[in-house]
Design an enzyme around this catalytic site. Sequence first.
Site, PDB file in Angstrom:
ATOM      1  N   GLN A  79       0.821  -1.210   0.000  1.00 29.64           N
ATOM      2  CA  GLN A  79       0.000   0.000   0.000  1.00 29.64           C
ATOM      3  C   GLN A  79       0.853   1.256   0.000  1.00 29.64           C
ATOM      4  O   GLN A  79       2.021   1.228   0.377  1.00 29.64           O
ATOM      5  CB  GLN A  79      -0.972   0.004   1.167  1.00 29.64           C
ATOM      6  CG  GLN A  79      -0.348  -0.027   2.519  1.00 29.64           C
ATOM      7  CD  GLN A  79      -0.368   1.286   3.291  1.00 29.64           C
ATOM      8  OE1 GLN A  79       0.031   1.277   4.431  1.00 29.64           O
ATOM      9  NE2 GLN A  79      -0.791   2.402   2.740  1.00 29.64           N
ATOM     10  N   CYS A  80       0.216   2.329  -0.448  1.00 35.32           N
ATOM     11  CA  CYS A  80       0.844   3.647  -0.437  1.00 35.32           C
ATOM     12  C   CYS A  80      -0.267   4.669  -0.144  1.00 35.32           C
ATOM     13  O   CYS A  80      -1.248   4.341   0.515  1.00 35.32           O
ATOM     14  CB  CYS A  80       1.564   3.935  -1.751  1.00 35.32           C
ATOM     15  SG  CYS A  80       0.464   4.020  -3.186  1.00 35.32           S
ATOM     16  N   ARG A  81      -0.125   5.860  -0.655  1.00 41.99           N
ATOM     17  CA  ARG A  81      -1.130   6.896  -0.413  1.00 41.99           C
ATOM     18  C   ARG A  81      -2.396   6.638  -1.216  1.00 41.99           C
ATOM     19  O   ARG A  81      -3.497   6.636  -0.679  1.00 41.99           O
ATOM     20  CB  ARG A  81      -0.541   8.267  -0.761  1.00 41.99           C
ATOM     21  CG  ARG A  81      -1.517   9.407  -0.599  1.00 41.99           C
ATOM     22  CD  ARG A  81      -0.855  10.751  -0.912  1.00 41.99           C
ATOM     23  NE  ARG A  81      -1.831  11.827  -0.838  1.00 41.99           N
ATOM     24  CZ  ARG A  81      -2.498  12.305  -1.877  1.00 41.99           C
ATOM     25  NH1 ARG A  81      -2.302  11.816  -3.086  1.00 41.99           N
ATOM     26  NH2 ARG A  81      -3.366  13.282  -1.721  1.00 41.99           N
TER      27      ARG A  81
ATOM     28  N   ILE B  70      -4.035   4.434   1.403  1.00 45.17           N
ATOM     29  CA  ILE B  70      -4.452   4.918   2.717  1.00 45.17           C
ATOM     30  C   ILE B  70      -5.552   5.978   2.590  1.00 45.17           C
ATOM     31  O   ILE B  70      -6.352   6.162   3.514  1.00 45.17           O
ATOM     32  CB  ILE B  70      -3.244   5.427   3.536  1.00 45.17           C
ATOM     33  CG1 ILE B  70      -3.572   5.418   5.034  1.00 45.17           C
ATOM     34  CG2 ILE B  70      -2.773   6.775   3.047  1.00 45.17           C
ATOM     35  CD1 ILE B  70      -2.372   5.507   5.940  1.00 45.17           C
TER      36      ILE B  70
END
Length: 105
Positions: A61-63, A91
């Site tokens: 995951q990232c932004r 996120i």
Amino acid sequence: MKEKTVLELKQMIESGEDFQLIDVREPFEYEMSNLNGENIPLVGILVESDRIATDKPVIIQCRSGARSAAAVNQLEHQLGYGNLYNLKGGILAWAAEFDPGMQVY
């Protein structure tokens, strides 16, 4: 590329499923808000690949989902990983769906 939604991730967490969560954002982003995954920034994902499980599902995951998609592509195409999932929406999706008070940018 295989993906998981934030709802699927939440269900995995709540059921105690055995998986690994990798956050490929930069450390300052991770410190602002995170989902308790391991922080391995995208720039070092191949160098630090020994920290990534091969024997269970791994959600990256990232932004927003773009950097994590790049990480999945690199690991799959260059190192042959087959157990990776991109967290759709990152996120930002988690905050929108489950934690509107979470600090995001």
